[in-house]
Design a protein around this motif. Structure first.
Motif, PDB file in Angstrom:
ATOM      1  N   GLY A  93     -10.953  -1.602  -6.685  1.00  0.00           N
ATOM      2  CA  GLY A  93     -12.375  -1.298  -6.711  1.00  0.00           C
ATOM      3  C   GLY A  93     -12.979  -1.187  -8.083  1.00  0.00           C
ATOM      4  O   GLY A  93     -14.196  -0.975  -8.210  1.00  0.00           O
ATOM      5  N   ALA A  94     -12.183  -1.340  -9.130  1.00  0.00           N
ATOM      6  CA  ALA A  94     -12.686  -1.194 -10.499  1.00  0.00           C
ATOM      7  C   ALA A  94     -12.891  -2.559 -11.148  1.00  0.00           C
ATOM      8  O   ALA A  94     -12.267  -3.555 -10.759  1.00  0.00           O
ATOM      9  CB  ALA A  94     -11.717  -0.375 -11.344  1.00  0.00           C
ATOM     10  N   LEU A  95     -13.760  -2.579 -12.138  1.00  0.00           N
ATOM     11  CA  LEU A  95     -13.990  -3.788 -12.924  1.00  0.00           C
ATOM     12  C   LEU A  95     -13.046  -3.822 -14.114  1.00  0.00           C
ATOM     13  O   LEU A  95     -12.844  -2.805 -14.787  1.00  0.00           O
ATOM     14  CB  LEU A  95     -15.434  -3.837 -13.422  1.00  0.00           C
ATOM     15  CG  LEU A  95     -16.519  -4.018 -12.365  1.00  0.00           C
ATOM     16  CD1 LEU A  95     -17.894  -3.933 -12.998  1.00  0.00           C
ATOM     17  CD2 LEU A  95     -16.355  -5.342 -11.647  1.00  0.00           C
ATOM     18  N   ALA A 122     -23.461 -11.488 -16.169  1.00  0.00           N
ATOM     19  CA  ALA A 122     -24.641 -10.649 -16.378  1.00  0.00           C
ATOM     20  C   ALA A 122     -24.220  -9.199 -16.165  1.00  0.00           C
ATOM     21  O   ALA A 122     -23.543  -8.879 -15.190  1.00  0.00           O
ATOM     22  CB  ALA A 122     -25.746 -11.038 -15.400  1.00  0.00           C
ATOM     23  N   ARG A 123     -24.631  -8.321 -17.043  1.00  0.00           N
ATOM     24  CA  ARG A 123     -23.952  -7.037 -17.123  1.00  0.00           C
ATOM     25  C   ARG A 123     -24.542  -5.914 -16.283  1.00  0.00           C
ATOM     26  O   ARG A 123     -24.068  -4.773 -16.356  1.00  0.00           O
ATOM     27  CB  ARG A 123     -23.922  -6.584 -18.588  1.00  0.00           C
ATOM     28  CG  ARG A 123     -25.284  -6.309 -19.202  1.00  0.00           C
ATOM     29  CD  ARG A 123     -25.108  -5.922 -20.671  1.00  0.00           C
ATOM     30  NE  ARG A 123     -26.340  -5.543 -21.334  1.00  0.00           N
ATOM     31  CZ  ARG A 123     -27.136  -6.363 -21.947  1.00  0.00           C
ATOM     32  NH1 ARG A 123     -26.849  -7.661 -21.953  1.00  0.00           N
ATOM     33  NH2 ARG A 123     -28.237  -5.941 -22.548  1.00  0.00           N
ATOM     34  N   ALA A 140     -19.293   0.510 -17.457  1.00  0.00           N
ATOM     35  CA  ALA A 140     -19.602   1.883 -17.851  1.00  0.00           C
ATOM     36  C   ALA A 140     -18.462   2.808 -17.431  1.00  0.00           C
ATOM     37  O   ALA A 140     -17.799   2.587 -16.414  1.00  0.00           O
ATOM     38  CB  ALA A 140     -20.916   2.326 -17.208  1.00  0.00           C
ATOM     39  N   SER A 141     -18.236   3.867 -18.198  1.00  0.00           N
ATOM     40  CA  SER A 141     -17.083   4.728 -17.956  1.00  0.00           C
ATOM     41  C   SER A 141     -17.167   5.474 -16.637  1.00  0.00           C
ATOM     42  O   SER A 141     -16.140   5.882 -16.083  1.00  0.00           O
ATOM     43  CB  SER A 141     -16.930   5.726 -19.110  1.00  0.00           C
ATOM     44  OG  SER A 141     -18.096   6.523 -19.235  1.00  0.00           O
ATOM     45  N   ARG A 180     -17.228   6.984  -7.616  1.00  0.00           N
ATOM     46  CA  ARG A 180     -18.142   6.433  -8.612  1.00  0.00           C
ATOM     47  C   ARG A 180     -19.160   7.504  -9.001  1.00  0.00           C
ATOM     48  O   ARG A 180     -19.500   8.377  -8.205  1.00  0.00           O
ATOM     49  CB  ARG A 180     -18.856   5.196  -8.074  1.00  0.00           C
ATOM     50  CG  ARG A 180     -17.914   4.075  -7.631  1.00  0.00           C
ATOM     51  CD  ARG A 180     -18.659   2.751  -7.504  1.00  0.00           C
ATOM     52  NE  ARG A 180     -17.888   1.753  -6.781  1.00  0.00           N
ATOM     53  CZ  ARG A 180     -16.961   0.967  -7.303  1.00  0.00           C
ATOM     54  NH1 ARG A 180     -16.662   1.091  -8.581  1.00  0.00           N
ATOM     55  NH2 ARG A 180     -16.333   0.079  -6.560  1.00  0.00           N
ATOM     56  N   LEU A 181     -19.634   7.424 -10.226  1.00  0.00           N
ATOM     57  CA  LEU A 181     -20.637   8.316 -10.816  1.00  0.00           C
ATOM     58  C   LEU A 181     -20.094   9.707 -11.104  1.00  0.00           C
ATOM     59  O   LEU A 181     -20.308  10.246 -12.188  1.00  0.00           O
ATOM     60  CB  LEU A 181     -21.888   8.412  -9.943  1.00  0.00           C
ATOM     61  CG  LEU A 181     -22.737   7.141  -9.826  1.00  0.00           C
ATOM     62  CD1 LEU A 181     -23.973   7.404  -8.982  1.00  0.00           C
ATOM     63  CD2 LEU A 181     -23.153   6.618 -11.194  1.00  0.00           C
TER      64      LEU A 181
END
Length: 633
Positions: free
Chosen positions: A24-26, A153-154, A253-254, A398-399
């Motif tokens: 699930g992570a990039l 695209a980020r 993003a972390s 997440r978050l």
């Protein structure tokens, strides 16, 4: 497989797939980013020796995930890997083995002409034609300027319940409407730079409509974003009815991915549990011990020789009782908050036991004489000459990062669409030092600290931290002090960091190669232990260098230097005077990157709950110091 296309696009260490970028992570590759897919896509076909045997950890995984009966996790598997993948990169079998990923975000931007389009547009071509350099895999754009690199695209959308989605570029540019000129228009993304905020203009090639990405940022920008679609791209699913707001986030993003992991030390069998715990931990191997004949057969083998320590009839009864609990478990029995599994109590029992347990292939403990000048502080110093730590990934958030003491805070995301009988895992072997602070010293200090202004400031900051977390609003009323680790944890944790930093500076160990386990217990069962151990799978952690530091005169020198260094910091007086006061909600006091912080992979609590004023005098209240006066610099 095409002659000019190979499946491998990079490599990652097992620990990276557990703590930095798992399911699930990039993962940022040199030329694009990929998303690690769910467990259904993983394949261990044709592989051997990928199962990690650690019954205690397997039991903890099932407790955390509230799995019972046939739905239980019965295997901990390492990442699929085959030897020879690097030496024989053209081998089709080697190319087919690995952790499956998919490109994400799936909107690409040409670095030459700024064209922005989905990955399946005819404008882009995937190039991966050198099997020995998978890191050179890339997308290129067939445009008038040759074949320049196309990058991801980020921008992405994330919600507090763990959903991840592509940024809706086309609807955003057209203010929620369709393009009047084309059903699937291409866009251009122009980054204007600047040092205040993102300054990126999106322009529709077909109709000329333009909009800046700043319109989607901040609280006001959320009104310009669509509702969360409930997407889990690692599973390929959409969950209808998500009521949470979507948040704009930059890919990588972390706070885009936080792992939910459990880890356990391999302990000598028969020394760490009563019968009920033993059967639960080793259910996979003991479930068939239902008669005296089977018991005698098992106990007669070297692997199960530990069974001789138990009464046969009592063990058989414990097996039957556990089987009855599993078959009688109902769905409604699993409702309610999850109780975190207690993995530290058995470890504390073994590490602090007297006499020390017999050595095994995975664990060896030896007592060391405490130096005379340190006996007022430490009751025990022990060398852990061998240890094996198993780690399992059970989900992610997440978050908001998950809290091991309060698992209800953040919303976990599943690793698979359907029920699986395994979870990803890894293991490391190393060595360590176990320290036990004197209980009477800690109890007296803890009683003093309960009413001290400094400790009160820490408690109030923790309550604000809990209140300010985004996920807390999902769970209604809650106790803001739930999960508070206690006064003695702050002292033990701060002392652990001091020693880790000193070992790193004086003895040549990288602080990132060390790990810590704090045994502080609770009010009903207080403890005073610290385990510092090598936590990376390389030669640095297995050559005896760390355990030798527990011997005289090294240990006394390290402790005294650690306390001496803690009395001053190059960031003083700012660091020495720091205490969290309203509205601040950070969870440390006199601590910073100069004096106490260590690598995020080293600290078990993310560099929180630290304050050196509880160990050495910093010019303020000297009665709040734990360490005996003879050790003060």
């Amino acid at each position: 497989m095409s002659a000019n296309y190979y499946r491998r696009v990079g490599a990652a260490r097992p620990s990276h797939l557990m703590y930095t970028a798992g399911v699930g992570a990039l993962i940022d590759l040199p030329n694009f980013s990929v998303l690690v897919k769910g467990l259904e896509s993983w394949s261990h076909s044709g592989l051997t020796d990928y199962v990690i045997d650690e019954p205690r950890l397997r039991t903890a995984v099932n407790r955390s995930l509230q799995l019972y009966g046939a739905a239980q996790i019965n295997e901990l598997r390492s990442a699929p890997w085959v030897e020879g993948a690097d030496s024989s990169p053209k081998d089709a079998a080697a190319q087919a083995v690995g952790v499956p990923v998919t490109p994400f975000p799936q909107w690409l931007r040409c670095t030459a002409c700024n064209l922005l389009a989905p990955i399946d547009a005819e404008a882009f071509t995937f190039v991966n034609n050198n099997p020995r350099t998978p890191h050179e895999a890339k997308f290129v754009h067939d445009c008038k300027r040759g074949k320049p690199l196309a990058v991801a695209a980020r921008f992405t959308l994330v919600c507090i319940t763990g959903h991840l989605d592509e940024f809706p570029y086309v609807p955003f540019v057209h203010h929620g409407n369709a393009c009047s000129k084309a059903p699937r228009p291409l866009l251009r993304m122009k980054d204007h730079g600047g040092n205040q905020a993102a300054n990126v203009t999106l322009e529709c090639v077909a109709c000329g409509e333009q909009r800046n990405i700043r319109d989607a940022m901040g609280e006001r920008g959320r009104r310009n974003l669509p509702a969360c679609r409930g997407r889990h791209p690692h599973l390929g699913t959409y969950e209808a009815g998500c009521a949470e707001e979507a948040t704009l986030m930059v890919a990588g993003a972390s706070n885009q991915w936080f792992p939910m992991t459990l880890s356990a030390l391999a302990l000598p069998p028969g020394k760490n549990a009563d019968l009920a715990e033993l059967v639960e931990e080793r259910w996979a191997e003991l479930q068939n011990v239902t008669s005296r004949v089977v018991f005698d057969a098992f106990a007669g083998t070297p692997v199960y020789a530990y069974l001789k320590e138990y009464d046969a009839e009592a063990l058989i009864a414990a097996v039957q009782a556990h089987q009855d609990r599993l078959t009688g478990k109902k769905a409604e029995d699993t409702a309610g908050p999850v109780t975190p599994p207690d993995l530290l109590s058995p470890e504390w029992a073994v590490l602090s036991s007297s006499p020390v347990p017999d050595a095994t292939d995975d664990f060896a403990l030896e007592e060391v004489t405490v130096p005379d000048r340190l006996k007022d502080l430490f009751a025990d110093v022990r060398q852990v000459q061998r240890l094996r730590e198993a780690r399992a990934l059970i989900g992610f958030t997440r978050l908001d990062a998950p809290d091991p003491e309060s698992p209800e805070i953040a919303t976990p995301v599943r690793l698979s669409r359907t029920s699986q009988n395994w979870v990803p895992a890894s293991e490391v072997r190393g060595e360590g030092i176990f320290l036990r602070v004197r209980e009477e010293l800690m109890a007296e200090w803890e009683e003093r600290m309960r009413k001290s202004p400094a400790m009160q400031a820490h408690r109030e900051a923790f309550a604000r931290f809990r209140t300010n977390r985004k996920s807390d609003r999902l769970h209604g009323p809650f106790d803001p002090m739930r999960g508070w680790p206690g006064e003695r944890y702050l002292a033990l944790h701060s002392l652990s960091h001091l020693l880790i930093r000193t070992i790193s500076l004086e003895c040549g160990y990288s602080s990132a190669s060390l790990g810590e386990r704090i045994y502080a217990g609770d009010e009903d069962n207080p403890r005073t232990g610290i385990l510092i151990y090598t936590a990376v799978p390389d030669s640095e952690g297995t050559l005896g260098g760390l355990v030798s530091l527990a011997e005289d005169p090294h240990f006394e020198r390290i402790v005294r230097r650690a306390l001496r260094d803690a009395s001053r910091c190059s960031s003083d007086p700012l660091c020495a005077e720091r205490l969290p006061h309203e509205p601040a909600d950070y969870l440390h006091g006199a601590a910073c990157h100069v004096c106490l912080f260590v690598s995020e992979t080293t600290c078990e609590r993310g560099n929180r709950f630290l304050d050196r004023r509880f160990l050495v005098p910093l010019g303020d209240e000297t009665d709040q110091v734990l360490t005996p006066i003879s050790l003060r610099p």
